[in-house]
Design an enzyme around this catalytic site. Sequence first.
Site, PDB file in Angstrom:
ATOM      1  N   CYS A  24       0.927  -0.962  -0.522  1.00 25.58           N
ATOM      2  CA  CYS A  24      -0.219   0.113   0.113  1.00 25.58           C
ATOM      3  C   CYS A  24       0.804   1.559   0.201  1.00 25.58           C
ATOM      4  O   CYS A  24       1.411   1.887   0.931  1.00 25.58           O
ATOM      5  CB  CYS A  24      -1.214  -0.082   0.972  1.00 25.58           C
ATOM      6  SG  CYS A  24      -1.968   1.110   1.730  1.00 25.58           S
ATOM      7  N   CYS A  55       0.084   3.635   2.967  1.00 24.54           N
ATOM      8  CA  CYS A  55       0.378   3.376   4.163  1.00 24.54           C
ATOM      9  C   CYS A  55       1.911   3.619   4.194  1.00 24.54           C
ATOM     10  O   CYS A  55       2.450   4.113   5.667  1.00 24.54           O
ATOM     11  CB  CYS A  55       0.675   1.946   4.042  1.00 24.54           C
ATOM     12  SG  CYS A  55      -1.284   1.279   4.121  1.00 24.54           S
TER      13      CYS A  55
END
Length: 106
Positions: free
Chosen positions: A32, A35
């Site tokens: 991600c 993230c």
Amino acid sequence: MGVTPIKSVAEYKEKVTDATGPVVVDFHATWCGPCKAIAPALEKLSETHTGIQFYKVDVDELSEVAASNGVSAMPTFHFYKGGERNEEVKGANPAAIQAGVKAILE
């Protein structure tokens, strides 16, 4: 203090749902991009707010924990006080994360 990875369902229960103090949980994935982008800001928050326990859960490693918490997007941040979830932030939104931290300190 840093952001500590949670590696098992039992550890999640012990450190988050059974916790008496304020806790922030970052539900993330290694693939991600957002993230990875927000991770340094979360580390900084963990160093500033030493009275809060900061944890991260890899949704691919602990999919049952993510599912039982209704996590459908990454990153998702949950803010707990006394074992109860008070706030949720979906996405890498520093201002919203700061507000969540403030809410569990009040």
